[in-house]
Design a protein around this motif. Structure first.
Motif, mmCIF file in Angstrom:
data_model
loop_
_atom_site.group_PDB
_atom_site.id
_atom_site.type_symbol
_atom_site.label_atom_id
_atom_site.label_comp_id
_atom_site.label_asym_id
_atom_site.label_seq_id
_atom_site.Cartn_x
_atom_site.Cartn_y
_atom_site.Cartn_z
ATOM 1 N N HIS A 4 0.810 -1.216 0.000
ATOM 2 C CA HIS A 4 0.000 0.000 0.000
ATOM 3 C C HIS A 4 0.843 1.265 0.000
ATOM 4 O O HIS A 4 0.362 2.333 -0.388
ATOM 5 N N SER A 5 2.088 1.173 0.459
ATOM 6 C CA SER A 5 2.874 2.387 0.685
ATOM 7 C C SER A 5 3.172 3.132 -0.617
ATOM 8 O O SER A 5 3.067 4.359 -0.680
ATOM 9 N N GLY A 6 3.542 2.409 -1.674
ATOM 10 C CA GLY A 6 3.822 3.067 -2.945
ATOM 11 C C GLY A 6 2.634 3.818 -3.503
ATOM 12 O O GLY A 6 2.753 5.003 -3.871
ATOM 13 N N PRO A 7 1.458 3.175 -3.607
ATOM 14 C CA PRO A 7 0.282 3.911 -4.095
ATOM 15 C C PRO A 7 -0.081 5.126 -3.243
ATOM 16 O O PRO A 7 -0.535 6.143 -3.775
ATOM 17 N N LEU A 8 0.121 5.047 -1.927
ATOM 18 C CA LEU A 8 -0.166 6.199 -1.079
ATOM 19 C C LEU A 8 0.775 7.360 -1.374
ATOM 20 O O LEU A 8 0.388 8.531 -1.324
ATOM 21 N N VAL A 9 2.036 7.024 -1.688
ATOM 22 C CA VAL A 9 2.992 8.070 -2.071
ATOM 23 C C VAL A 9 2.611 8.646 -3.430
ATOM 24 O O VAL A 9 2.633 9.870 -3.641
ATOM 25 N N ARG A 10 2.233 7.773 -4.353
ATOM 26 C CA ARG A 10 1.878 8.231 -5.698
ATOM 27 C C ARG A 10 0.676 9.168 -5.655
ATOM 28 O O ARG A 10 0.614 10.152 -6.387
ATOM 29 N N ALA A 11 -0.291 8.861 -4.805
ATOM 30 C CA ALA A 11 -1.493 9.688 -4.702
ATOM 31 C C ALA A 11 -1.283 10.913 -3.812
ATOM 32 O O ALA A 11 -2.190 11.736 -3.682
ATOM 33 N N GLU A 12 -0.116 11.021 -3.181
ATOM 34 C CA GLU A 12 0.223 12.114 -2.262
ATOM 35 C C GLU A 12 -0.732 12.178 -1.083
ATOM 36 O O GLU A 12 -0.993 13.249 -0.527
ATOM 37 N N VAL A 13 -1.267 11.025 -0.695
ATOM 38 C CA VAL A 13 -2.049 10.941 0.533
ATOM 39 C C VAL A 13 -1.169 11.245 1.739
ATOM 40 O O VAL A 13 -1.621 11.818 2.732
ATOM 41 N N LEU A 14 0.102 10.860 1.665
ATOM 42 C CA LEU A 14 1.048 11.059 2.757
ATOM 43 C C LEU A 14 1.695 12.442 2.726
ATOM 44 O O LEU A 14 2.651 12.685 3.437
ATOM 45 N N ALA A 15 1.208 13.334 1.894
ATOM 46 C CA ALA A 15 1.800 14.657 1.672
ATOM 47 C C ALA A 15 2.957 14.519 0.696
ATOM 48 O O ALA A 15 3.497 13.425 0.492
ATOM 49 N N PRO A 16 3.359 15.613 0.062
ATOM 50 C CA PRO A 16 4.420 15.525 -0.949
ATOM 51 C C PRO A 16 5.728 15.005 -0.374
ATOM 52 O O PRO A 16 6.048 15.213 0.800
ATOM 53 N N LEU A 17 6.491 14.318 -1.220
ATOM 54 C CA LEU A 17 7.817 13.822 -0.852
ATOM 55 C C LEU A 17 8.837 14.886 -1.229
ATOM 56 O O LEU A 17 8.979 15.245 -2.399
ATOM 57 N N ASP A 18 9.560 15.378 -0.246
ATOM 58 C CA ASP A 18 10.495 16.476 -0.490
ATOM 59 C C ASP A 18 11.825 15.996 -1.042
ATOM 60 O O ASP A 18 12.363 16.586 -1.984
ATOM 61 N N VAL A 19 12.368 14.934 -0.438
ATOM 62 C CA VAL A 19 13.709 14.476 -0.821
ATOM 63 C C VAL A 19 13.735 12.960 -0.919
ATOM 64 O O VAL A 19 13.162 12.272 -0.059
ATOM 65 N N ALA A 20 14.395 12.437 -1.942
ATOM 66 C CA ALA A 20 14.696 11.011 -2.026
ATOM 67 C C ALA A 20 16.193 10.826 -1.835
ATOM 68 O O ALA A 20 16.992 11.504 -2.480
ATOM 69 N N VAL A 21 16.563 9.930 -0.924
ATOM 70 C CA VAL A 21 17.977 9.607 -0.682
ATOM 71 C C VAL A 21 18.140 8.127 -1.024
ATOM 72 O O VAL A 21 17.698 7.257 -0.269
ATOM 73 N N ILE A 22 18.747 7.863 -2.157
ATOM 74 C CA ILE A 22 18.737 6.525 -2.733
ATOM 75 C C ILE A 22 20.159 6.031 -2.980
ATOM 76 O O ILE A 22 20.976 6.740 -3.587
ATOM 77 N N GLU A 23 20.433 4.799 -2.539
ATOM 78 C CA GLU A 23 21.717 4.176 -2.855
ATOM 79 C C GLU A 23 21.642 3.494 -4.209
ATOM 80 O O GLU A 23 20.669 2.806 -4.516
ATOM 81 N N VAL A 24 22.694 3.652 -5.014
ATOM 82 C CA VAL A 24 22.837 2.938 -6.282
ATOM 83 C C VAL A 24 24.247 2.375 -6.351
ATOM 84 O O VAL A 24 25.170 2.833 -5.660
ATOM 85 N N ALA A 25 24.416 1.365 -7.187
ATOM 86 C CA ALA A 25 25.753 0.792 -7.390
ATOM 87 C C ALA A 25 26.559 1.610 -8.377
ATOM 88 O O ALA A 25 27.792 1.495 -8.424
ATOM 89 N N GLY A 26 25.905 2.412 -9.177
ATOM 90 C CA GLY A 26 26.583 3.251 -10.151
ATOM 91 C C GLY A 26 25.582 4.032 -10.973
ATOM 92 O O GLY A 26 24.366 3.842 -10.848
ATOM 93 N N ILE A 27 26.096 4.947 -11.803
ATOM 94 C CA ILE A 27 25.276 5.726 -12.727
ATOM 95 C C ILE A 27 25.871 5.537 -14.110
ATOM 96 O O ILE A 27 27.073 5.816 -14.327
ATOM 97 N N ASN A 28 25.077 5.047 -15.045
ATOM 98 C CA ASN A 28 25.628 4.741 -16.365
ATOM 99 C C ASN A 28 25.720 5.992 -17.238
ATOM 100 O O ASN A 28 25.316 7.100 -16.830
#
Length: 502
Positions: free
Chosen positions: A115-139
């Motif tokens: 349920h968490s993803g759809p709630l974020v997509r619909a902005e029920v949880l209020a807007p998301l200000d920042v994403a802090v994401i780990e990646v193995a690299g950037i192509n």
């Protein structure tokens, strides 16, 4: 060779301390991470330093902390210790974070993982200000190479106003090709079916789409995931596992399951790994898994050839197995698929594939209701996670636990659960080391007798039978007889005396 192959991203490289300045008081921050895999290693600590300094100056500084599921002490504990988290979702398991929640210092929303993803997509949880994401690299195309978990990363990268990336060179670049990142999610009425008919089907791409205009910082690190060794199997976990395996064998015998079973799902822990070890030694082959996390036992099953494909959203591996996965990721790419948790826990996928679900619980009552999140009614332990996603949609749903806890002071089978997570309508099989209760087709009173006789510890069986018999005489109805004056008396007794025994 640099892990950052795109010039726009290289120009944003800075220290974790500098990157943390882009996060402000009141921000909602979506962190990567799922069961201690793929979480940012440096930004949370740098942010905690800022928060501590602000508090010392008498200033408010807290954030909303959104993740995929549980993370690691470097994230949850580090931020909780400085009272930096005002709101936490959708699942946690950190002791420090738990203590803040139970003290009422942090709000916690125990959301089903699907349920968490759809709630974020619909902005029920209020807007998301920042994403802090780990990646193995950037192509070279500016897309992110995923690391050891996916979780909610796809939706966080899509919805965040600002993006901070941690590029972690500890994560193997050979993970590239293991992931299946689906970008067809939509809200109703535009939601469409996902074309997955078997656990090995792929419907997405192997890299993250990242809007370079939203990237404000890139931080480089080489720190490992925090992986804890699993407890070795003991006689109790092995007995529980054997009861479950015998049940599956009986289903095959009666042609209710195929010889290679159906896609397997299991929670994390020593019982789950004991089940996987039992499958290693058992008669089943050509197995598949559609689950949340890849555990050590699944890697062993892949190595032996018994498990052909495992679909999940993250690894949950011991340090030894995490190193093996890093060293041999290229070999495992043909057997392992990591997807967004909106797919790994997707109710339609679980129902369509006929998943066999097996999850842990804290307690069950005599009618088959399950509490998997709270101790003595009020005190949060971890959270519901994805257990209900699977339980409510599985072909067969089972719950497992030792029959007693705290040296026998607590019975896992009680007259009435002190907190409801999974109702009797969704729980089909209960298992302790004492035995197994197949609750399918049974009316409540017949369920009660079977659960007490097969699953309750002998020390508590007489008292449970006594409660059940007296409840039938005093209840205001005979469908699900309860003595409401006594139904929670076992929990009250434990809180007062330290034991459920009278």
């Amino acid at each position: 060779m640099s892990r950052i192959q795109h010039e726009k991203f290289r120009s944003k490289v800075m220290s974790a301390d500098e990157a943390a300045t882009f996060i402000e008081h009141g921000d909602n921050v979506g962190f990567s991470g799922f069961t201690g895999a793929g979480y940012p290693k440096l930004i949370p600590g740098a942010l905690a330093t800022r928060i501590r300094a602000a508090h010392e100056e008498g200033k408010d500084f807290q954030i909303g902390c959104w993740t995929g599921a549980s993370t690691a002490p470097e994230l949850d504990a580090t931020l909780a210790e400085v009272d930096g988290i005002s709101y936490r979702m959708p699942y946690q398991s950190d002791p420090v974070m738990r203590s803040k929640i139970n003290a009422g210092l942090s709000d916690y929303n125990d959301i089903h993982l699907s349920h968490s993803g759809p709630l974020v997509r619909a902005e029920v949880l209020a807007p998301l200000d920042v994403a802090v994401i780990e990646v193995a690299g950037i192509n070279a195309d500016g897309e992110g190479i995923p690391s050891s978990s996916v979780g909610n990363n796809v939706i966080y990268l899509e919805k965040a106003s600002k993006i901070i990336l941690e590029v972690n060179s500890w994560q193997s670049l050979d993970l590239l090709g293991m992931h299946d990142l689906y970008y067809g999610f939509a809200l109703p009425p535009d939601r469409r079916e996902v074309d997955i008919l078997a656990p090995g089907d792929r419907v997405g791409q192997t890299t993250y789409r990242i809007d370079a205009s939203k990237v404000v910082a890139v931080v480089e690190t080489d720190l490992p995931d925090r992986n804890s060794p699993f407890k070795p199997a003991d006689a109790i976990s092995e007995a529980i596992a054997q009861h479950y395996l015998d049940f599956l064998a009986n289903e095959v015998k009666h042609d209710r399951l195929p010889k290679n079973l159906l896609p397997l799902q299991s929670g994390v822990g020593n019982v789950a790994n004991a089940v996987l070890a039992g499958l290693q030694a058992g008669p089943f082959s050509d197995l598949t898994s559609y689950t949340e996390v890849i555990q050590d036992g699944m890697v062993d099953l892949i190595d032996s050839g018994k498990l052909t494909v495992a679909s999940a959203t993250a690894f949950s591996l011991s340090p030894e197995y995490a190193e093996r996965m890093n060293d041999e990721a290229k070999k495992y790419r043909k057997n392992i698929i990591l997807r967004p948790q909106e797919l790994s826990n997707h109710p339609e996928m679980i129902r369509r594939l006929g998943v066999l679900a097996c999850n842990g619980m804290i307690e069950a009552d005599i009618y088959g209701n399950v509490n998997s999140t709270h101790i003595m009614g009020s005190r949060l332990q971890n959270g519901i996670g994805g257990s209900a996603d699977f339980t409510r949609n599985a072909y067969i749903s089972a719950f497992v636990t030792p029959s007693v806890a705290k040296g026998g002071a607590i019975s896992a089978i009680v007259p009435m659960v002190s907190h409801h997570d999974h109702t009797e309508h969704d729980v089909q099989v209960l298992i302790t080391e004492q035995g197994l209760a197949d609750l399918r087709t049974l009316a409540p009173r017949k369920r009660a007798k079977l659960i007490i006789e097969n699953c309750a510890h002998p020390d508590y069986r007489p008292a449970l039978l006594d409660y059940f018999e007296r409840a039938q005489k005093t209840a205001n109805g005979q469908h699900t007889p309860h003595n409401l004056g006594e139904a929670l008396s076992w929990h009250v007794r434990f809180l007062a005396d330290g034991t459920m025994k009278s």
